[in-house]
Write an enzyme that holds these catalytic residues in place. Sequence first.
Site, PDB file in Angstrom:
ATOM      1  N   ASP A 105      23.433  -2.797  21.875  1.00 54.01           N
ATOM      2  CA  ASP A 105      22.038  -2.689  22.359  1.00 54.01           C
ATOM      3  C   ASP A 105      21.149  -3.607  21.814  1.00 54.01           C
ATOM      4  O   ASP A 105      20.669  -3.719  20.617  1.00 54.01           O
ATOM      5  CB  ASP A 105      21.454  -1.225  22.336  1.00 54.01           C
ATOM      6  CG  ASP A 105      19.911  -1.021  22.613  1.00 54.01           C
ATOM      7  OD1 ASP A 105      19.233  -1.936  23.318  1.00 54.01           O
ATOM      8  OD2 ASP A 105      19.692   0.214  22.543  1.00 54.01           O
TER       9      ASP A 105
ATOM     10  N   TYR B 279      17.527   3.832  17.909  1.00 57.08           N
ATOM     11  CA  TYR B 279      16.973   4.394  19.005  1.00 57.08           C
ATOM     12  C   TYR B 279      17.363   3.550  20.366  1.00 57.08           C
ATOM     13  O   TYR B 279      17.490   2.213  20.216  1.00 57.08           O
ATOM     14  CB  TYR B 279      15.531   3.877  18.883  1.00 57.08           C
ATOM     15  CG  TYR B 279      14.363   4.240  20.071  1.00 57.08           C
ATOM     16  CD1 TYR B 279      14.367   5.524  20.831  1.00 57.08           C
ATOM     17  CD2 TYR B 279      13.681   3.156  20.852  1.00 57.08           C
ATOM     18  CE1 TYR B 279      13.603   5.985  21.735  1.00 57.08           C
ATOM     19  CE2 TYR B 279      12.973   3.445  21.907  1.00 57.08           C
ATOM     20  CZ  TYR B 279      12.958   4.678  22.211  1.00 57.08           C
ATOM     21  OH  TYR B 279      12.159   4.988  23.563  1.00 57.08           O
TER      22      TYR B 279
ATOM     23  N   LYS C 121      13.112  -6.493  25.632  1.00 58.94           N
ATOM     24  CA  LYS C 121      11.952  -7.065  25.137  1.00 58.94           C
ATOM     25  C   LYS C 121      11.819  -8.698  25.271  1.00 58.94           C
ATOM     26  O   LYS C 121      10.910  -9.148  25.530  1.00 58.94           O
ATOM     27  CB  LYS C 121      11.746  -6.443  23.780  1.00 58.94           C
ATOM     28  CG  LYS C 121      11.765  -4.966  23.711  1.00 58.94           C
ATOM     29  CD  LYS C 121      11.468  -4.677  22.375  1.00 58.94           C
ATOM     30  CE  LYS C 121      11.591  -3.142  22.240  1.00 58.94           C
ATOM     31  NZ  LYS C 121      10.346  -2.351  21.862  1.00 58.94           N
TER      32      LYS C 121
HETATM   33  C1  LIG Z   1      17.245  -0.931  20.598  1.00 60.29           C
HETATM   34  C2  LIG Z   1      16.440  -0.429  21.694  1.00 60.29           C
HETATM   35  N1  LIG Z   1      16.996   0.103  22.793  1.00 60.29           N
HETATM   36  C3  LIG Z   1      16.119   0.527  23.882  1.00 60.29           C
HETATM   37  C4  LIG Z   1      14.749   0.607  23.646  1.00 60.29           C
HETATM   38  C5  LIG Z   1      14.057   1.115  24.951  1.00 60.29           C
HETATM   39  O1  LIG Z   1      13.385   0.068  25.467  1.00 60.29           O
HETATM   40  P1  LIG Z   1      12.314   0.341  26.460  1.00 60.29           P
HETATM   41  O2  LIG Z   1      11.032   0.703  25.709  1.00 60.29           O
HETATM   42  O3  LIG Z   1      12.092  -0.945  27.220  1.00 60.29           O
HETATM   43  O4  LIG Z   1      12.545   1.342  27.432  1.00 60.29           O
HETATM   44  C6  LIG Z   1      14.163   0.060  22.342  1.00 60.29           C
HETATM   45  C7  LIG Z   1      12.812   0.213  22.505  1.00 60.29           C
HETATM   46  O5  LIG Z   1      12.101   0.062  21.438  1.00 60.29           O
HETATM   47  C8  LIG Z   1      15.110  -0.306  21.566  1.00 60.29           C
HETATM   48  O6  LIG Z   1      14.485  -0.912  20.634  1.00 60.29           O
END
Ligand SMILES: Cc1ncc(COP(=O)(O)O)c(C=O)c1O
Length: 465
Positions: free
Chosen positions: A274, A172, A302
């Site tokens: 990511d 994700y 996060k």
């Molecule tokens: C690996 C990863 N990338 C991007 C995101 C998206 O982040 P946000 O919820 O701050 O938009 C998440 C959210 O869980 C994530 O786990």
Amino acid sequence: MAGRRGRWGDDRSGEEARVGAIYKNAARYAKSRHLFEEARKVIPGGVNSTARATWSGWDPHPLFVEGGDGAQLTDVDGNTYLDYLLGLGPMILGHRPKAITKAVVEAIETHGTVFALPMAAEIALAEKLIASVPSLEQVRLCNTGTEAVLYAIRLARAFTGRRKIIRFEGMYHGFSDGVYWSKHPNPETSGSDRAPIPVPQGPGMPASIADSLIILPWNDAALVREVIEREGADIAAVLTEPVMCNTGCILPEPGFLEALREITHKAGVVLIFDEVITGFRLALGGAQAKYGVTPDLSTFAKGLGGGFPVAAMGGRADIMSLVADGTVSMAGTYAGNVIAVSAANAAMATLSEPGLYDRLYEVCDRLRFGLEAVFRDAGIPTRVAGIGPVFQVWFSDHDIRDYRDAARHASHSLFRIWWEEMLERGILFHPGAFENLFVSFAHTVDDVDRTLAAAREVAQIIRNR
Ligand SMILES: Cc1ncc(COP(=O)(O)O)c(C=O)c1O
């Protein structure tokens, strides 16, 4: 196992799409139930994010929260839990970390919140990030992980002049149209194991985007090499979590990240890590420091803000120069606002304390290995998979190395029993088998021992069911 199509096209194979479950001890959560019924009248699905929805596992309703303190969370019914949900990751320092709260309150009271002009504190933060994360030569702030990934992809496309993105099934990367594909598709209807087709998260996303995505299974370096050798001239980036944290937790097999680095480097493809979950969690320098593999661009969110919303995207200066000269626009009214910057500066100061991560890993390893022993002693086939402060329990007698293994072999019904019985014993984590347990710096050895004692009781229940 044939899957049932959940909402948003998120096809939770088989058992995950449970509908109409009830809590065994419904009276314990009566106020949450009542608030959920009120919420549904005015908020679609009763919640403000998919991950809190009934169809994401919070079935028949999510818990409504009263507040949190350190490693604990209290719901509106007065139940207190040891919290391994941690807001899905941001509460890396526990709830209401004093140093961060104080820094943010002081910054607001002293300065304000949003100016749409730069402040000196942004330089201090960028310097700290660059000093801590191996790949960062320059870094820009934004508000969410979704934005950070969107910018990284745009930048990779602009830098290479190429169109396609390789991404891995089961991951994700936020909810933007360009990447919200193939998170948890039904493996039986999503192409072959070696050539998955892109599956959009749901209607409303332009079908034409499928053309710009190459979906591959995780952990298969030979396949990545083959695809890049064949189509590399059209591939802008390989986008990956360095540890797959959005289908439970699946570690990179030895050499996989290194192979991605070598293959992309050779083909002039931008390697994007990511690190929205792994950043500042696996180590101060993220997974890239832990595994010793340096991407071209990375995204963070996060762990960065100690619970406040802030995100970052950065990497090689030659790529970031396209942002510097305005070729690629990174905009945002709230980007680098006072709350975000003061929170991240304070979080970085706390996280830079020597020895902090060593102590964290001691606590986490005690929990992870302790759980392994609990299930082994009870004779329940499981895999407790993860690294340090992020892991998941797979109720499976198969090793899980990619999304399709998880979709085919992980039992969601056993996970539900595990989850609800642990909840009754005051241990909270996400009810979805494809989510994670997070451990914060506020969790103690005593907390872990309490968790293991609860797990021992629950393992007997699962064994005797
Ligand atoms: C690996 C990863 N990338 C991007 C995101 C998206 O982040 P946000 O919820 O701050 O938009 C998440 C959210 O869980 C994530 O786990």
